[in-house]
Design an enzyme around this catalytic site. Sequence first.
Site, short mmCIF file in Angstrom:
data_model
loop_
_atom_site.label_atom_id
_atom_site.label_comp_id
_atom_site.label_asym_id
_atom_site.label_seq_id
_atom_site.Cartn_x
_atom_site.Cartn_y
_atom_site.Cartn_z
CG HIS A 396 -2.69 -0.08 1.34
ND1 HIS A 396 -3.12 -1.29 0.20
CD2 HIS A 396 -3.26 0.50 0.94
CE1 HIS A 396 -4.57 -1.23 -0.25
NE2 HIS A 396 -4.33 0.24 0.69
N GLY A 401 -5.42 5.35 -4.07
CA GLY A 401 -5.37 4.09 -5.26
C GLY A 401 -4.32 3.75 -5.51
CB ALA A 406 -2.14 -3.23 -7.05
NE ARG A 407 -8.54 -3.36 -9.05
CZ ARG A 407 -8.70 -2.84 -7.53
NH1 ARG A 407 -8.69 -3.44 -6.63
NH2 ARG A 407 -9.25 -1.42 -7.47
#
Length: 493
Positions: A396, A401, A406-407
């Site tokens: 994190h 965001g 991450a995606r």
Amino acid sequence: MDKNVPLHLQDIIFSSSDKAISRTISILLKEGKIRKIAPRIYTPQLDGDPADIIRPHIFRIIGHLFPGILLSHRSALEYRPTSTGDLFLTYTYSRNVKLPGITLNIMKGVGAIAGDNLFTEGLYVSQSERAILENLQESRRPGPQSKVLPLPQIEERLEQIVVAKGEEGLNALRDKARTIGQSVGMEKEFEKLDKLIGALLATKPSGILTSPVAMARAFGHPYDSERISLFETLFVELQNRVFSEVPERNLTATAFRNVAFFESYFSNYIEGTKFEVEEALKIIETGKPMPTRDEDSHDVLGTYQVVSNRMEMSITPERADQLLDILRYRHKVMLSGRPSKNPGEFKDRNNRAGNTEFVDFSLVRGTLIRGFEFYRAIEDPFAKAAFMMFMVSEVHPFLDGNGRVARVMMNAELVKAQQTKIIIPTVFRTDYLGALRQLTRRRLPDTYIRMLQRAQLFSATLIGENVEVMQDVLTKSNAFEEGDDYILRIVAP
């Protein structure tokens, strides 16, 4: 012993100079209602290993047998016997006392001083600064029979203090330890501690450090050792599996952008930035935010700007410094509409979600750099994507965001390998978050991996040049639904 509880109902019974108690013990012993399990110690539990009976009460037993004794050295930091059953204590004389399953290693030394804590009746425990000094003494006995912890473990404890309390906290510990060292005759041990702290804070040579986490701080890249251990768990699981390929079928620019639209739409939706599909389409087509929802609109625009660019989504890091640069650049683009969230800058304070504490802001860079070592060793595209997504999510690194970034980092691995992206639709949000929690809290990677595999199989059904056709498949898949009444279905396009 508790005078309000009859002797034969107490788990542990101590012999006593009180004639009435002594007589009662003799009667109970003769009647077979209690048994002797150690010198001056009895129990009404007539079955079971004496070691199992004594262990839960060991500290109360010590305080009763040796009033005023001090739990010291490694035992003052571990609060339990070692794997060989050893406890270490300081008293007015030296002696080894054998109890069932436990050996009391009693050393002659200075007893409890101001600041040492009363643990149980009759038993004190060394305050943390004194305990650290005690653990810097020399020991001739190896491993769990040693009175001191291995030096790397002491260094890691000092590192934990820096993380929790900052350099000021570590300096305060040093100041207090100096005073304690003078009062108990541990000036030599304090000199060792002073050098260790100086090395950690980069004010003295770092060559004396032995712990990887301590050396990392000395060289300017402190990291979260617990997270690195967690990343290793996922890494090992991924390396021991074989994953099927799911080739990308949206090869044209139009089809790629169509998938990118829904990728952006769902990635924002599950983070709470909710639009109707038609509203989001209009924002993307016009490039203009909705007047009443400027920041939310920019979230959709920023995410789409990154994920719709095939060239950008084909970039993956080859070095740790590139990882940091890519993360900051993509975050800057995606969060451009939220200046209060410091787009493109790693967090400058800690963040959390519910009961989950993410990596301390001072450890973000170092944790990503160490995590990159695992990522670099992975070859399979799906495995690299799964590892990257979890690592960024778990660290994190930004104020906001983090899930979206991450995606994006996950899907860049798949785009580069010409594999199907992984889209997490609204209906799958609970499964997605639950799988992340299973890995974070219970170190169970299987649920996480299977969750991503199912999401990729679903994503492979999104094919074509027509947004409406894709939307129809999504509707049949329950992709837009919320609540426990719906599950993600995988339907033929």
